[in-house]
Design a protein around this motif. Structure first.
Motif, PDB file in Angstrom:
ATOM      1  N   GLU A 107       0.829  -1.212   0.000  1.00  0.00           N
ATOM      2  CA  GLU A 107       0.000   0.000   0.000  1.00  0.00           C
ATOM      3  C   GLU A 107       0.866   1.266   0.000  1.00  0.00           C
ATOM      4  O   GLU A 107       0.644   2.186  -0.789  1.00  0.00           O
ATOM      5  CB  GLU A 107      -0.940  -0.003   1.210  1.00  0.00           C
ATOM      6  CG  GLU A 107      -2.032   1.039   1.126  1.00  0.00           C
ATOM      7  CD  GLU A 107      -3.057   0.920   2.244  1.00  0.00           C
ATOM      8  OE1 GLU A 107      -3.583   1.975   2.642  1.00  0.00           O
ATOM      9  OE2 GLU A 107      -3.309  -0.193   2.719  1.00  0.00           O
ATOM     10  N   ALA A 108       1.863   1.303   0.881  1.00  0.00           N
ATOM     11  CA  ALA A 108       2.753   2.466   0.950  1.00  0.00           C
ATOM     12  C   ALA A 108       3.588   2.586  -0.319  1.00  0.00           C
ATOM     13  O   ALA A 108       3.804   3.693  -0.837  1.00  0.00           O
ATOM     14  CB  ALA A 108       3.664   2.358   2.166  1.00  0.00           C
ATOM     15  N   CYS A 109       4.053   1.452  -0.826  1.00  0.00           N
ATOM     16  CA  CYS A 109       4.854   1.430  -2.053  1.00  0.00           C
ATOM     17  C   CYS A 109       4.050   1.987  -3.229  1.00  0.00           C
ATOM     18  O   CYS A 109       4.532   2.844  -3.980  1.00  0.00           O
ATOM     19  CB  CYS A 109       5.313   0.002  -2.326  1.00  0.00           C
ATOM     20  SG  CYS A 109       6.335  -0.184  -3.788  1.00  0.00           S
ATOM     21  N   ASP A 110       2.809   1.519  -3.381  1.00  0.00           N
ATOM     22  CA  ASP A 110       1.954   1.989  -4.479  1.00  0.00           C
ATOM     23  C   ASP A 110       1.620   3.476  -4.336  1.00  0.00           C
ATOM     24  O   ASP A 110       1.536   4.206  -5.328  1.00  0.00           O
ATOM     25  CB  ASP A 110       0.650   1.180  -4.519  1.00  0.00           C
ATOM     26  CG  ASP A 110       0.856  -0.251  -5.020  1.00  0.00           C
ATOM     27  OD1 ASP A 110       1.896  -0.492  -5.658  1.00  0.00           O
ATOM     28  OD2 ASP A 110      -0.010  -1.099  -4.759  1.00  0.00           O
ATOM     29  N   ALA A 111       1.431   3.923  -3.093  1.00  0.00           N
ATOM     30  CA  ALA A 111       1.072   5.326  -2.860  1.00  0.00           C
ATOM     31  C   ALA A 111       2.170   6.264  -3.354  1.00  0.00           C
ATOM     32  O   ALA A 111       1.899   7.274  -4.007  1.00  0.00           O
ATOM     33  CB  ALA A 111       0.803   5.560  -1.376  1.00  0.00           C
ATOM     34  N   ILE A 112       3.431   5.915  -3.059  1.00  0.00           N
ATOM     35  CA  ILE A 112       4.559   6.786  -3.435  1.00  0.00           C
ATOM     36  C   ILE A 112       4.954   6.613  -4.906  1.00  0.00           C
ATOM     37  O   ILE A 112       5.239   7.589  -5.608  1.00  0.00           O
ATOM     38  CB  ILE A 112       5.785   6.496  -2.534  1.00  0.00           C
ATOM     39  CG1 ILE A 112       5.469   6.802  -1.077  1.00  0.00           C
ATOM     40  CG2 ILE A 112       7.009   7.284  -2.995  1.00  0.00           C
ATOM     41  CD1 ILE A 112       5.172   8.253  -0.781  1.00  0.00           C
ATOM     42  N   ASN A 113       4.970   5.364  -5.382  1.00  0.00           N
ATOM     43  CA  ASN A 113       5.498   5.081  -6.720  1.00  0.00           C
ATOM     44  C   ASN A 113       4.464   5.171  -7.833  1.00  0.00           C
ATOM     45  O   ASN A 113       4.823   5.239  -9.009  1.00  0.00           O
ATOM     46  CB  ASN A 113       6.147   3.697  -6.748  1.00  0.00           C
ATOM     47  CG  ASN A 113       7.433   3.646  -5.937  1.00  0.00           C
ATOM     48  OD1 ASN A 113       7.965   4.676  -5.551  1.00  0.00           O
ATOM     49  ND2 ASN A 113       7.922   2.450  -5.671  1.00  0.00           N
ATOM     50  N   SER A 114       3.167   5.167  -7.475  1.00  0.00           N
ATOM     51  CA  SER A 114       2.130   5.192  -8.499  1.00  0.00           C
ATOM     52  C   SER A 114       1.152   6.345  -8.299  1.00  0.00           C
ATOM     53  O   SER A 114       1.068   7.252  -9.126  1.00  0.00           O
ATOM     54  CB  SER A 114       1.381   3.853  -8.500  1.00  0.00           C
ATOM     55  OG  SER A 114       0.308   3.887  -9.399  1.00  0.00           O
TER      56      SER A 114
END
Length: 289
Positions: free
Chosen positions: A72-79
């Motif tokens: 969730e955190a990864c997708d929030a920042i990278n996408s």
């Protein structure tokens, strides 16, 4: 021009600050304490007073293994954040430079990846970066520069080079993977390419790494050899090659992710890519100084 850089604590932001230090541009760095890139409201409230001409996105979630659980955190920042920033740029006539990764490819090709090759990310991190690319190119196709890079290091922050130097000073022996092939990249050269893209508003998709090819094992041997030569290490230790199968990680890495840089050499003609070993030597000179 007014250049705004998202991210101020990472390796790329560090090198961008040095590259732009004596430029004629108005440069603003925004970190997590200044802007929430996952919130459109925060983006508009923070960027509107700055009259942005070019936005360089140097922020990313880069903890590749942790991303497998922290999706969730990864997708929030990278996408999500990339989409938000692209929408702001579109609405306000700003140009956007965004940095992506070799991890968007599956690593099976066996020859350098072209910018137009199909992407097939293998893990959560790669998938999040691929989603960010897709959003950028759909929202801002004519006013964005997407630069894919790989194996980034610098004298600032945590990276493979500094980890190897530390372990080589502490351990009697090391094992390093020899069946993952790519190209080490000093963030200084990447920063120059980003600035060139920003100043010239060079739209399109490009690949930027240093020149040459290496395995992580080759890279580690060079770090030790040059580390001893430059007085950063007292002595050499045995460094042994191992296959990826002997060092399992939560995230799957591409076995071969060399990026073809022909279009970037032409687009960023002033930047002159340099062989990774020369770049490594120059960065280690910085560390030893």
């Amino acid at each position: 021009m007014n250049i705004v850089i998202i991210g101020k604590s990472g390796q790329l932001a560090f090198e961008l600050s040095r590259e732009l230090d004596n430029s004629a541009h108005q440069v603003t760095f925004l970190g997590r304490d200044n802007i929430d890139v996952t919130s459109s409201d925060s983006i508009y409230a923070t960027l509107a007073p700055l009259s942005v001409d070019v936005l360089i996105n140097a922020s990313a979630y880069t903890a590749v293994d942790k991303a497998e659980e922290d999706t969730e955190a990864c997708d929030a920042i990278n996408s999500l954040a990339v989409a938000n920033l692209a929408k702001y740029c579109k609405a306000n006539g700003a140009f956007m430079v965004h940095v992506s990764t070799d991890y968007v490819f599956n690593g099976h090709k066996g020859s350098p990846y072209l910018t137009g090759d199909p992407i097939e990310p293998q893990g959560a991190y790669g998938k999040s970066k691929a989603a960010g690319e897709k959003a950028l190119l759909e929202i801002l196709p004519e006013a964005s520069c997407l630069i894919r890079t790989a194996w980034v290091y610098s004298s600032h922050g945590n990276n493979f080079v500094k980890t190897m130097l530390r372990l080589m000073a502490e351990k009697p022996q090391l094992t390093v993977i020899d069946d993952q092939i790519g190209t080490p990249t000093w963030a200084k050269g990447l920063a120059k390419a980003c600035v060139s893209a920003a100043e010239n508003k060079t739209a399109g998709v490009y690949h930027w790494t240093d020149e040459g090819v290496a395995s992580w094992y080759d890279f580690a041997l060079a770090i030790q050899e040059l580390g001893v030569e430059k007085g950063l290490l007292d002595k050499s230790i045995p460094v042994l090659p191992i296959p990826s199968s002997q060092y399992p990680t939560p995230a799957k890495r591409p076995h071969y992710s060399v990026l073809d840089k022909q279009t970037a050499r032409e687009a960023f003609a002033s930047c002159k890519p340099t062989h990774w070993r020369k770049q490594l030597a120059d960065m280690l000179d910085e560390l030893s100084a």
